[in-house]
Design a protein around this motif. Structure first.
Motif, short mmCIF file in Angstrom:
data_model
loop_
_atom_site.label_atom_id
_atom_site.label_comp_id
_atom_site.label_asym_id
_atom_site.label_seq_id
_atom_site.Cartn_x
_atom_site.Cartn_y
_atom_site.Cartn_z
N TYR A 132 0.84 -1.21 0.00
CA TYR A 132 0.00 0.00 0.00
C TYR A 132 0.87 1.25 0.00
N ALA A 133 2.02 1.23 0.66
CA ALA A 133 2.94 2.37 0.66
C ALA A 133 3.43 2.62 -0.77
N ARG A 134 3.73 1.56 -1.50
CA ARG A 134 4.17 1.70 -2.89
C ARG A 134 3.08 2.34 -3.74
N ARG A 135 1.83 1.91 -3.54
CA ARG A 135 0.72 2.49 -4.30
C ARG A 135 0.51 3.96 -3.94
N LEU A 136 0.65 4.29 -2.65
CA LEU A 136 0.49 5.69 -2.25
C LEU A 136 1.61 6.56 -2.83
N ARG A 137 2.84 6.04 -2.87
CA ARG A 137 3.96 6.79 -3.48
C ARG A 137 3.70 7.03 -4.96
N THR A 138 3.21 6.00 -5.66
CA THR A 138 2.92 6.13 -7.09
C THR A 138 1.88 7.20 -7.34
N GLN A 139 0.88 7.31 -6.48
CA GLN A 139 -0.20 8.29 -6.65
C GLN A 139 0.15 9.66 -6.09
N GLY A 140 1.32 9.80 -5.45
CA GLY A 140 1.76 11.10 -4.96
C GLY A 140 1.29 11.47 -3.58
#
Length: 92
Positions: free
Chosen positions: A79-87
């Motif tokens: 989920y951290a990776r997805r949040l980083r991708t979305q800014g």
């Protein structure tokens, strides 16, 4: 000529609340930012995987809680990776 048979309503007095004013603050849910960080926000991490602490760069509303920018939350690594991708995660 047609006659209107509907009785005329008296004008509302200034000291009487109108229908819109009768709704109290208790009737609406209280919406406040969350300052206490729950154990893990979002999807639970897989078994044996430790959660990661991230600092938000934008407002995030998830699971009925609001997290303002600058809040540090624990999330699963995926989920951290997805949040980083979305800014949503600040680069620190």
């Amino acid at each position: 000529m047609a006659t209107n048979t509907t009785p005329k309503k008296a004008p509302a007095r200034a000291d009487e609340p109108t229908e819109a004013e009768t709704v109290t603050a208790e009737a609406r849910p209280k919406h406040t930012p969350t300052t206490i960080v729950p154990a893990v926000v979002g999807p639970a991490p897989l078994a044996g995987v430790d959660p990661v602490k991230v600092r938000l760069s934008h407002h995030l509303g998830i699971g009925g809680h609001d997290y303002p920018p600058g809040t540090e939350i624990l999330v699963s690594p995926d989920y951290a990776r997805r949040l980083r991708t979305q800014g949503y995660v600040s680069r620190t």
